[in-house]
Design a protein around this motif. Structure first.
Motif, PDB file in Angstrom:
ATOM      1  N   LEU A   9     -29.404 -46.888  26.314  1.00 35.26           N
ATOM      2  CA  LEU A   9     -28.208 -46.074  26.149  1.00 35.26           C
ATOM      3  C   LEU A   9     -27.586 -46.454  24.815  1.00 35.26           C
ATOM      4  CD1 LEU A   9     -26.205 -44.006  27.469  1.00 35.26           C
ATOM      5  CD2 LEU A   9     -24.842 -46.004  28.067  1.00 35.26           C
ATOM      6  N   LEU A  10     -27.484 -45.493  23.913  1.00 36.36           N
ATOM      7  CA  LEU A  10     -26.901 -45.711  22.590  1.00 36.36           C
ATOM      8  C   LEU A  10     -25.486 -45.155  22.572  1.00 36.36           C
ATOM      9  CD1 LEU A  10     -29.973 -44.513  20.521  1.00 36.36           C
ATOM     10  CD2 LEU A  10     -29.207 -46.885  20.797  1.00 36.36           C
ATOM     11  N   TYR A  11     -24.560 -45.939  22.036  1.00 31.90           N
ATOM     12  CA  TYR A  11     -23.167 -45.506  21.941  1.00 31.90           C
ATOM     13  C   TYR A  11     -22.617 -45.913  20.575  1.00 31.90           C
ATOM     14  CZ  TYR A  11     -21.665 -50.336  22.582  1.00 31.90           C
ATOM     15  OH  TYR A  11     -21.461 -51.676  22.413  1.00 31.90           O
ATOM     16  N   ASP A  12     -21.444 -45.420  20.244  1.00 34.23           N
ATOM     17  CA  ASP A  12     -20.808 -45.711  18.969  1.00 34.23           C
ATOM     18  C   ASP A  12     -20.026 -47.012  19.065  1.00 34.23           C
ATOM     19  OD1 ASP A  12     -19.393 -45.810  16.605  1.00 34.23           O
ATOM     20  OD2 ASP A  12     -18.727 -43.722  16.693  1.00 34.23           O
ATOM     21  N   ALA A  33     -30.782 -49.844  32.098  1.00 29.95           N
ATOM     22  CA  ALA A  33     -30.854 -49.559  30.661  1.00 29.95           C
ATOM     23  C   ALA A  33     -30.365 -50.728  29.817  1.00 29.95           C
ATOM     24  CB  ALA A  33     -30.025 -48.328  30.330  1.00 29.95           C
ATOM     25  N   GLU A  34     -30.924 -50.794  28.631  1.00 28.00           N
ATOM     26  CA  GLU A  34     -30.409 -51.664  27.593  1.00 28.00           C
ATOM     27  C   GLU A  34     -29.321 -50.855  26.898  1.00 28.00           C
ATOM     28  OE1 GLU A  34     -31.963 -53.807  23.500  1.00 28.00           O
ATOM     29  OE2 GLU A  34     -33.384 -52.743  24.771  1.00 28.00           O
ATOM     30  N   VAL A  35     -28.092 -51.343  26.898  1.00 29.08           N
ATOM     31  CA  VAL A  35     -26.964 -50.636  26.308  1.00 29.08           C
ATOM     32  C   VAL A  35     -26.723 -51.221  24.915  1.00 29.08           C
ATOM     33  CG1 VAL A  35     -24.532 -50.005  26.583  1.00 29.08           C
ATOM     34  CG2 VAL A  35     -26.007 -50.230  28.601  1.00 29.08           C
ATOM     35  N   VAL A  36     -26.844 -50.370  23.883  1.00 28.48           N
ATOM     36  CA  VAL A  36     -26.829 -50.841  22.497  1.00 28.48           C
ATOM     37  C   VAL A  36     -25.939 -49.948  21.641  1.00 28.48           C
ATOM     38  CG1 VAL A  36     -28.282 -51.300  20.469  1.00 28.48           C
ATOM     39  CG2 VAL A  36     -29.236 -51.583  22.766  1.00 28.48           C
ATOM     40  N   ALA A  37     -25.102 -50.571  20.820  1.00 34.30           N
ATOM     41  CA  ALA A  37     -24.359 -49.812  19.813  1.00 34.30           C
ATOM     42  C   ALA A  37     -25.371 -49.256  18.827  1.00 34.30           C
ATOM     43  CB  ALA A  37     -23.355 -50.713  19.106  1.00 34.30           C
ATOM     44  N   PHE A  38     -25.260 -47.981  18.508  1.00 30.62           N
ATOM     45  CA  PHE A  38     -26.271 -47.369  17.644  1.00 30.62           C
ATOM     46  C   PHE A  38     -26.344 -48.030  16.275  1.00 30.62           C
ATOM     47  CE2 PHE A  38     -22.829 -44.448  16.141  1.00 30.62           C
ATOM     48  CZ  PHE A  38     -23.080 -44.432  14.779  1.00 30.62           C
ATOM     49  N   ALA A  44     -34.795 -44.354  14.454  1.00 30.93           N
ATOM     50  CA  ALA A  44     -36.060 -43.616  14.284  1.00 30.93           C
ATOM     51  C   ALA A  44     -37.055 -44.025  15.362  1.00 30.93           C
ATOM     52  CB  ALA A  44     -36.633 -43.840  12.898  1.00 30.93           C
ATOM     53  N   ALA A  45     -37.134 -45.307  15.647  1.00 34.61           N
ATOM     54  CA  ALA A  45     -38.060 -45.778  16.672  1.00 34.61           C
ATOM     55  C   ALA A  45     -37.669 -45.287  18.063  1.00 34.61           C
ATOM     56  CB  ALA A  45     -38.132 -47.308  16.661  1.00 34.61           C
ATOM     57  N   LEU A  46     -36.384 -44.990  18.236  1.00 35.06           N
ATOM     58  CA  LEU A  46     -35.896 -44.503  19.530  1.00 35.06           C
ATOM     59  C   LEU A  46     -35.909 -42.980  19.623  1.00 35.06           C
ATOM     60  CD1 LEU A  46     -32.970 -47.024  19.985  1.00 35.06           C
ATOM     61  CD2 LEU A  46     -35.091 -46.925  21.330  1.00 35.06           C
ATOM     62  N   GLY A  47     -36.333 -42.307  18.555  1.00 38.80           N
ATOM     63  CA  GLY A  47     -36.456 -40.854  18.600  1.00 38.80           C
ATOM     64  C   GLY A  47     -35.168 -40.098  18.380  1.00 38.80           C
ATOM     65  N   THR A  48     -34.218 -40.708  17.678  1.00 37.81           N
ATOM     66  CA  THR A  48     -32.952 -40.040  17.398  1.00 37.81           C
ATOM     67  C   THR A  48     -32.533 -40.353  15.966  1.00 37.81           C
ATOM     68  OG1 THR A  48     -30.726 -39.612  18.244  1.00 37.81           O
ATOM     69  CG2 THR A  48     -31.502 -41.907  18.337  1.00 37.81           C
ATOM     70  N   VAL A  57     -23.170 -39.837  22.990  1.00 37.21           N
ATOM     71  CA  VAL A  57     -23.951 -40.922  23.566  1.00 37.21           C
ATOM     72  C   VAL A  57     -25.377 -40.399  23.772  1.00 37.21           C
ATOM     73  CG1 VAL A  57     -23.378 -40.373  25.981  1.00 37.21           C
ATOM     74  CG2 VAL A  57     -23.936 -42.690  25.379  1.00 37.21           C
ATOM     75  N   VAL A  58     -26.372 -41.268  23.631  1.00 37.09           N
ATOM     76  CA  VAL A  58     -27.765 -40.839  23.778  1.00 37.09           C
ATOM     77  C   VAL A  58     -28.481 -41.764  24.753  1.00 37.09           C
ATOM     78  CG1 VAL A  58     -29.982 -40.509  22.599  1.00 37.09           C
ATOM     79  CG2 VAL A  58     -27.857 -39.818  21.476  1.00 37.09           C
ATOM     80  N   TRP A  59     -29.139 -41.159  25.729  1.00 40.40           N
ATOM     81  CA  TRP A  59     -29.989 -41.863  26.690  1.00 40.40           C
ATOM     82  C   TRP A  59     -31.433 -41.679  26.232  1.00 40.40           C
ATOM     83  CZ3 TRP A  59     -29.368 -44.899  30.958  1.00 40.40           C
ATOM     84  CH2 TRP A  59     -30.466 -45.048  31.816  1.00 40.40           C
ATOM     85  N   VAL A  60     -32.128 -42.769  26.023  1.00 37.45           N
ATOM     86  CA  VAL A  60     -33.546 -42.719  25.669  1.00 37.45           C
ATOM     87  C   VAL A  60     -34.316 -43.180  26.907  1.00 37.45           C
ATOM     88  CG1 VAL A  60     -35.353 -43.497  24.100  1.00 37.45           C
ATOM     89  CG2 VAL A  60     -32.990 -43.298  23.270  1.00 37.45           C
ATOM     90  N   ALA A  61     -35.018 -42.247  27.524  1.00 40.06           N
ATOM     91  CA  ALA A  61     -35.756 -42.529  28.762  1.00 40.06           C
ATOM     92  C   ALA A  61     -36.966 -43.409  28.473  1.00 40.06           C
ATOM     93  CB  ALA A  61     -36.198 -41.216  29.409  1.00 40.06           C
ATOM     94  N   ARG A  62     -37.532 -43.966  29.522  1.00 37.12           N
ATOM     95  CA  ARG A  62     -38.728 -44.816  29.384  1.00 37.12           C
ATOM     96  C   ARG A  62     -39.877 -44.078  28.705  1.00 37.12           C
ATOM     97  NH1 ARG A  62     -36.728 -46.512  34.534  1.00 37.12           N
ATOM     98  NH2 ARG A  62     -36.181 -48.721  34.458  1.00 37.12           N
ATOM     99  N   ASP A  63     -39.953 -42.764  28.925  1.00 37.67           N
ATOM    100  CA  ASP A  63     -41.048 -41.991  28.330  1.00 37.67           C
ATOM    101  C   ASP A  63     -40.724 -41.516  26.914  1.00 37.67           C
ATOM    102  OD1 ASP A  63     -39.265 -39.902  28.689  1.00 37.67           O
ATOM    103  OD2 ASP A  63     -40.508 -38.814  30.134  1.00 37.67           O
ATOM    104  N   GLY A  64     -39.568 -41.924  26.378  1.00 37.79           N
ATOM    105  CA  GLY A  64     -39.205 -41.585  25.010  1.00 37.79           C
ATOM    106  C   GLY A  64     -38.358 -40.336  24.855  1.00 37.79           C
ATOM    107  N   ARG A  65     -38.196 -39.552  25.927  1.00 35.89           N
ATOM    108  CA  ARG A  65     -37.344 -38.370  25.829  1.00 35.89           C
ATOM    109  C   ARG A  65     -35.892 -38.792  25.651  1.00 35.89           C
ATOM    110  NH1 ARG A  65     -39.239 -34.732  30.811  1.00 35.89           N
ATOM    111  NH2 ARG A  65     -39.917 -36.750  31.576  1.00 35.89           N
ATOM    112  N   THR A  66     -35.152 -38.006  24.880  1.00 34.42           N
ATOM    113  CA  THR A  66     -33.744 -38.313  24.658  1.00 34.42           C
ATOM    114  C   THR A  66     -32.861 -37.252  25.307  1.00 34.42           C
ATOM    115  OG1 THR A  66     -33.705 -37.154  22.535  1.00 34.42           O
ATOM    116  CG2 THR A  66     -34.178 -39.525  22.475  1.00 34.42           C
TER     117      THR A  66
END
Length: 133
Positions: A9-12, A33-38, A44-48, A57-66
């Protein structure tokens, strides 16, 4: 498609309201989830990219979908299970999906006015003080 061990989970992290919200999630919503400040993530590695994560906020699923915004929050709730799961499941189905999106945008667009928000929340990331992504 690459698979992750845990969702992310990416947040500001520059936004006081977002940081306060993440602290609430940490205490109340049991997520895998690993909760991480973007600002501290390899976007790029997370697909966003910085544009998306500064907007929502962006959720990056285990399969890489955002999933961004309300759908990212819905995925978090589904992942948490328990009483949170039905709330997340409802938020992915129209017309509730549309309502969730509207509510999310209302909060996100006014986060600098909410408790914990700061004037920096209203600025675009490239105009905020301190390091940027």
């Amino acid at each position: 498609m690459s698979f992750r061990e845990r969702p992310v989970l990416l947040y500001d992290g520059d936004c006081g309201f977002c940081t306060t919200s993440v602290r609430f999630l940490d205490r109340r919503v049991p997520t895998s989830a690993e909760v991480v400040a973007f600002q501290f993530a390899d976007l790029a590695a997370l697909g966003t990219d910085a544009e998306q994560v500064s907007y929502e906020v962006v959720w990056v699923a285990r399969d890489g979908r955002t999933y961004g915004g309300a759908q990212g929050v819905a995925r978090l709730l589904i992942d948490a299970g328990g009483l949170w799961r039905p709330l997340g499941m409802i938020a992915v189905v129209p017309p509730f999906r549309w309502l969730a999106h509207g509510l999310y945008r209302l909060v996100a667009d006014n986060r600098y006015r909410l408790p914990g928000g700061t004037p920096a929340c209203a600025l675009p990331p490239n105009r905020r003080p301190g390091p940027t992504a």
